[in-house]
Design an enzyme around this catalytic site. Structure first.
Site, PDB file in Angstrom:
ATOM      1  N   SER A 185       0.762  -1.286   0.033  1.00  0.00           N
ATOM      2  CA  SER A 185       0.457  -0.111  -0.048  1.00  0.00           C
ATOM      3  C   SER A 185       0.659   1.436  -0.460  1.00  0.00           C
ATOM      4  CB  SER A 185      -1.152   0.291   0.928  1.00  0.00           C
ATOM      5  OG  SER A 185      -0.083   0.361   2.416  1.00  0.00           O
ATOM      6  N   HIS A 213      -5.965  -3.311  -1.487  1.00  0.00           N
ATOM      7  CA  HIS A 213      -5.692  -2.610  -2.540  1.00  0.00           C
ATOM      8  C   HIS A 213      -5.197  -2.964  -3.767  1.00  0.00           C
ATOM      9  CE1 HIS A 213      -4.886   1.102  -0.087  1.00  0.00           C
ATOM     10  NE2 HIS A 213      -4.069   0.180   0.824  1.00  0.00           N
ATOM     11  N   LYS A 242     -12.703   0.340   0.661  1.00  0.00           N
ATOM     12  CA  LYS A 242     -11.861   0.718   0.405  1.00  0.00           C
ATOM     13  C   LYS A 242     -12.597   1.011  -2.004  1.00  0.00           C
ATOM     14  CE  LYS A 242      -7.323   0.981   2.254  1.00  0.00           C
ATOM     15  NZ  LYS A 242      -6.458  -0.443   2.806  1.00  0.00           N
TER      16      LYS A 242
HETATM   17  C1  PLP Z   1      -6.298  -0.928   4.267  1.00  0.00           C
HETATM   18  C2  PLP Z   1      -6.044  -2.076   4.195  1.00  0.00           C
HETATM   19  C3  PLP Z   1      -6.246  -3.006   5.552  1.00  0.00           C
HETATM   20  C4  PLP Z   1      -7.143  -2.768   6.683  1.00  0.00           C
HETATM   21  O1  PLP Z   1      -8.316  -2.390   6.306  1.00  0.00           O
HETATM   22  P1  PLP Z   1      -9.756  -1.474   7.083  1.00  0.00           P
HETATM   23  O2  PLP Z   1     -10.964  -2.619   6.530  1.00  0.00           O
HETATM   24  O3  PLP Z   1      -9.688  -0.879   6.624  1.00  0.00           O
HETATM   25  O4  PLP Z   1      -9.609  -2.648   8.656  1.00  0.00           O
HETATM   26  C5  PLP Z   1      -5.459  -4.799   5.964  1.00  0.00           C
HETATM   27  N1  PLP Z   1      -4.467  -4.425   4.705  1.00  0.00           N
HETATM   28  C6  PLP Z   1      -4.172  -3.479   4.145  1.00  0.00           C
HETATM   29  C7  PLP Z   1      -2.929  -4.100   3.124  1.00  0.00           C
HETATM   30  C8  PLP Z   1      -4.653  -2.794   3.876  1.00  0.00           C
HETATM   31  O5  PLP Z   1      -4.123  -1.654   2.443  1.00  0.00           O
END
Ligand code: PLP
Length: 396
Positions: A185, A213, A242
């Site tokens: 990320s 992502h 996301k």
């Molecule tokens: C955003 C993210 C998370 C966390 O996701 P949430 O649902 O916001 O807790 C976990 N792993 C990765 C790679 C992320 O980018």
């Protein structure tokens, strides 16, 4: 009574963070999350949300959320296994599994919880987890909570992964799980899934990919990095927070016994509230929209290429890649913060990332493309980057 010395200690820690220029400050947005947001009465172009497909304020999702709230109420007031499972929850779990080509899936309050609860029920001290060094904090925490032996390989270094596999085997591991982000990320780079799958096959290891992502916008029909690479992985984790509408919620998808055991044993599942009907109902609609959203994926891909080209011709140093995460590398935190501030003055909202989120010297502005952005928006943003960089001497 609060111990004075303790609070003084905390104030000193905070002062240290401030003195190093590492304090994170939150802007207050008074509008919906979208291509443009309102901050302090000003309209800003938003280049830092995970709103990849622009669905965060989509009227179809708002309607679906309202409908689910009307029919199924506001809150669940229960964990899943006591009295917090509606038919909507099971429908969404089946929908996620079908979309990802897995046997079943299980919902969590967030992907942070999914990753936090994944490892401990599945593996014991007889087993091994081999984790990429750039994996998300939630994987790192989840691995820490598990008794399995821990091995780490340098980011995307397949030679090192093979060394760690051989070490784990030599150490007598019963089961070995390789854990990786599908997309890293902070860098916007892809895990080398074809090579990871081949090594897993060669040494009889299992694979787990966190596709937060990627799900919804990478690969055919947005089915993520394994679909893009044309490989099968054993376990996928992801987020509803996301591309899939951006509200909240996480999931694990995988073989039936994995999901069944997690439903019995995963602690964030057993001891935390069920997702509310509005989120579940809207997520069901989000999967329908996303599956058919080739137009939005094409727009996103076009925007990412256009944005990379534009920044590069202005002389910015980027991390190479193709993902809609486009990091602009700026060295130390003060420069990244100065450029972010100069951009905000010009109507462009970005976020500076610096230690401890990224290594010292790796401070950056992580820009993120969205299908909600137009070419005019990007041209406006490129002009702002050019003039802001001149002001703060970010590029020569
Ligand atoms: C955003 C993210 C998370 C966390 O996701 P949430 O649902 O916001 O807790 C976990 N792993 C990765 C790679 C992320 O980018």
């Amino acid at each position: 009574m609060t111990d004075k010395a303790f609070l003084t200690h905390l104030r000193n820690v905070l002062a240290g963070i401030e003195a190093e220029g590492l304090t994170k400050r939150e802007r207050q947005i008074t509008s919906a999350q979208a291509a443009y947001v309102t901050v302090g009465g000003r309209r800003l172009l938003n280049l830092c949300a995970n709103n990849y497909l622009g669905l965060a304020d989509d009227p179809r999702l708002i309607t679906a959320a309202r409908a689910a709230m009307d029919s199924h109420g506001y809150g669940m007031a229960s964990v899943r296994f006591i009295c917090g499972t509606q038919e909507l929850h099971r429908a969404l779990e089946a929908r996620i599994a079908a979309y990802l080509g897995m046997e079943d899936s299980i919902l969590f309050a967030a992907c942070f919880d999914a990753n936090g609860g994944l490892f401990e029920p599945l593996l014991t001290d007889q087993d091994a987890i081999i984790s990429d060094s750039l994996n998300h904090a939630s994987i790192i925490d989840g691995v820490r909570l598990c008794k399995a032996r821990r091995y780490r390989f340098a980011n995307n270094d397949m030679g090192d992964l093979e060394v760690q596999l051989l070490t784990a085997i030599k150490d007598g591991a019963r089961f070995i799980l390789i854990a990786t982000d599908g997309v890293f990320s902070m860098d916007g780079s892809f895990a080398n899934l074809p090579a990871i799958a081949a090594l897993a096959e060669k040494y009889g290891a299992l694979t787990m990919v966190d596709d937060c992502h990627a799900t919804g916008f990478i690969g055919p029909q947005g089915r993520g990095t394994p679909a893009l690479a044309g490989v099968k992985v054993d376990i996928l984790t992801g987020t509803l927070g996301k591309a899939l509408g951006g509200a909240l919620g996480g999931y694990i998808a995988g073989p039936q016994p994995v999901i069944d055991l997690l439903r019995q044993r995963a602690r964030p599942y057993l001891f935390s509230n069920a997702l509310p009907p509005a989120v579940v109902g809207a997520a069901l609609a989000a999967f329908d929209i996303v599956e058919g959203a080739d137009d939005l994926r094409a727009k996103l891909e076009h925007n990412a290429a256009y944005w990379r080209d534009g920044l590069q011709s202005l002389g910015f140093r980027l991390l190479p890649g193709e993902h809609p995460i486009v990091p602009v590398m700026l060295g130390e935190a003060p420069m990244a913060q100065a450029l972010a501030k100069a951009l905000e003055a010009r109507g462009v909202m970005v976020s500076a990332f610096f230690y401890p989120v990224v290594p010292h010297g790796g401070a950056r502005i992580r820009t993120q493309m969205s299908a909600a952005l137009t070419t005019d928006d990007l041209d406006f943003a490129l002009e702002a980057f050019a003039s802001a960089a001149k002001e703060v001497r970010a590029i020569r």
